[in-house]
Write a protein that holds these residues in place. Structure first.
Motif, PDB file in Angstrom:
ATOM      1  N   ILE A 109      42.323  63.476  57.258  1.00 30.50           N
ATOM      2  CA  ILE A 109      41.353  64.577  57.341  1.00 30.50           C
ATOM      3  C   ILE A 109      41.075  65.160  55.961  1.00 30.50           C
ATOM      4  CG2 ILE A 109      40.942  66.875  58.298  1.00 30.50           C
ATOM      5  CD1 ILE A 109      42.735  66.108  60.641  1.00 30.50           C
ATOM      6  N   GLU A 147      28.774  74.985  56.461  1.00 33.12           N
ATOM      7  CA  GLU A 147      28.910  74.284  57.739  1.00 33.12           C
ATOM      8  C   GLU A 147      29.490  72.881  57.571  1.00 33.12           C
ATOM      9  OE1 GLU A 147      26.178  73.209  61.697  1.00 33.12           O
ATOM     10  OE2 GLU A 147      25.338  74.337  60.008  1.00 33.12           O
ATOM     11  N   GLN A 195      31.819  71.983  55.808  1.00 28.20           N
ATOM     12  CA  GLN A 195      33.272  72.026  55.605  1.00 28.20           C
ATOM     13  C   GLN A 195      33.999  72.758  56.732  1.00 28.20           C
ATOM     14  OE1 GLN A 195      33.177  73.802  51.551  1.00 28.20           O
ATOM     15  NE2 GLN A 195      34.190  71.913  50.862  1.00 28.20           N
ATOM     16  N   TRP A 196      33.307  73.064  57.810  1.00 29.97           N
ATOM     17  CA  TRP A 196      33.927  73.823  58.895  1.00 29.97           C
ATOM     18  C   TRP A 196      35.182  73.128  59.440  1.00 29.97           C
ATOM     19  CZ3 TRP A 196      29.375  75.896  62.461  1.00 29.97           C
ATOM     20  CH2 TRP A 196      28.770  76.978  61.798  1.00 29.97           C
ATOM     21  N   LYS A 197      35.081  71.840  59.721  1.00 28.08           N
ATOM     22  CA  LYS A 197      36.194  71.127  60.356  1.00 28.08           C
ATOM     23  C   LYS A 197      37.436  71.143  59.470  1.00 28.08           C
ATOM     24  CE  LYS A 197      37.593  66.731  62.417  1.00 28.08           C
ATOM     25  NZ  LYS A 197      37.169  65.343  62.780  1.00 28.08           N
ATOM     26  N   ILE A 198      37.278  70.780  58.208  1.00 36.82           N
ATOM     27  CA  ILE A 198      38.434  70.719  57.321  1.00 36.82           C
ATOM     28  C   ILE A 198      38.968  72.111  57.019  1.00 36.82           C
ATOM     29  CG2 ILE A 198      37.077  70.707  55.176  1.00 36.82           C
ATOM     30  CD1 ILE A 198      39.123  68.712  54.077  1.00 36.82           C
ATOM     31  N   GLN A 257      38.846  74.713  59.023  1.00 30.02           N
ATOM     32  CA  GLN A 257      39.556  75.175  60.220  1.00 30.02           C
ATOM     33  C   GLN A 257      40.962  74.578  60.271  1.00 30.02           C
ATOM     34  OE1 GLN A 257      37.370  74.495  63.817  1.00 30.02           O
ATOM     35  NE2 GLN A 257      38.632  75.899  65.016  1.00 30.02           N
ATOM     36  N   THR A 258      41.084  73.315  59.924  1.00 31.56           N
ATOM     37  CA  THR A 258      42.402  72.670  59.882  1.00 31.56           C
ATOM     38  C   THR A 258      43.302  73.344  58.854  1.00 31.56           C
ATOM     39  OG1 THR A 258      41.472  70.538  60.548  1.00 31.56           O
ATOM     40  CG2 THR A 258      43.609  70.501  59.445  1.00 31.56           C
TER      41      THR A 258
END
Length: 267
Positions: free
Chosen positions: A139, A204, A206-209, A211-212
């Motif tokens: 990730i 937006e 970079q939201w996934k990374i 959040q992790t």
């Protein structure tokens, strides 16, 4: 030392012993801090003749603008002990020593600015840099991450919002924003409950990374803020409750005092 201290002690004055002890205790406690704006001690002892046997009803300490170990700031620190038994002969030598352990009700007030300053301390920064996260390497695009530029914003009802940047080993910089509620675990550890990713300051893409990484940072902070790591030698602190008030974080609890420490050096 004896001559300078006894200049305070007029035997015809009933509170001479209290004033003498106030002076010695204030000097002793002041040396525990790298810097202090003021440290005051108030002794309660009735009748004052009990001091000759080393018996004190209680003493109260108030300190303002304190710095511990050069980096950790407290706006205010106060405590008031139970009955205390001291070695009065050592007081006359300018030293404060306990004959038996005692407890004190304690309150510590930290400012938002002071908390953020603490994240610049080397002791803290080293726990946030070059962290190995092999399970998240797919990730993150690499195995290592460093959390930098951490900023706390205190919120009502024991809330906090945390901003930071994550520097990934592949060179990507990821902004982080999360909110959480601060609570106490086992009366000594600060925990960040229900961490929630806040997307408003994060692109937006970079939201996934982000959040992790928010979850990772919250977990690291949970392990980091433990009072046992900051105890002075001979003094154990415990928290009964905490609350946020504007730009201040207030801890209320007690201290178990086995002995008066000679310095604020870490364990």
């Amino acid at each position: 030392m004896f001559n300078s201290l006894t200049s305070l002690a007029n035997p015809t004055d009933g509170d001479w012993g209290e004033r003498l002890l106030n002076t010695v205790a204030s000097k002793t406690i002041r040396y525990l801090f790298t810097h202090s704006e003021s440290v005051e001690v108030f002794v309660k002892c009735h009748p004052s003749s009990k001091l000759l046997q080393g018996s004190i009803d209680s003493f109260k300490m108030n300190g303002r603008a304190l710095v511990i170990r050069g980096d950790f700031q407290a706006e205010e620190l106060s405590f008031e002990t139970d009955a205390v038994v001291i070695d009065f002969s050592n007081v006359l030598r300018g030293k404060l020593t306990l004959k038996q352990p005692t407890q004190a009700i304690a309150q510590v007030t930290l400012s938002e600015a002071g908390i953020n300053q603490a994240f610049q301390a080397e002791l803290v920064k080293t726990r946030l840099q070059n962290l190995s996260l092999p399970a998240l390497s797919d990730i993150l695009g690499g195995e290592f991450v460093s959390f930098e530029a951490i900023q706390f914003k205190l919120l009502p009802n024991n809330g906090v919002r945390i901003f930071a940047q994550a520097d990934l080993s592949n060179g990507e910089i990821v902004p982080i924003s999360l909110s959480a509620t601060i609570s106490i675990e086992r009366r000594r550890r600060l925990v960040f409950c229900n961490p929630k990713f806040e997307a408003d300051t994060v692109p937006e893409s970079q939201w996934k990374i982000s959040q992790t990484l928010c979850a990772v940072l919250a977990e690291i902070l949970d392990r980091m803020v433990d009072l046992d790591r900051f105890d002075l030698d001979g003094i154990t602190m415990r928290i009964n409750r905490l609350e946020t008030q504007g730009k201040q974080l207030i801890f209320i609890g007690y201290a178990q005092i086995e002995r008066i420490p000679s310095s604020s050096s870490p364990h």
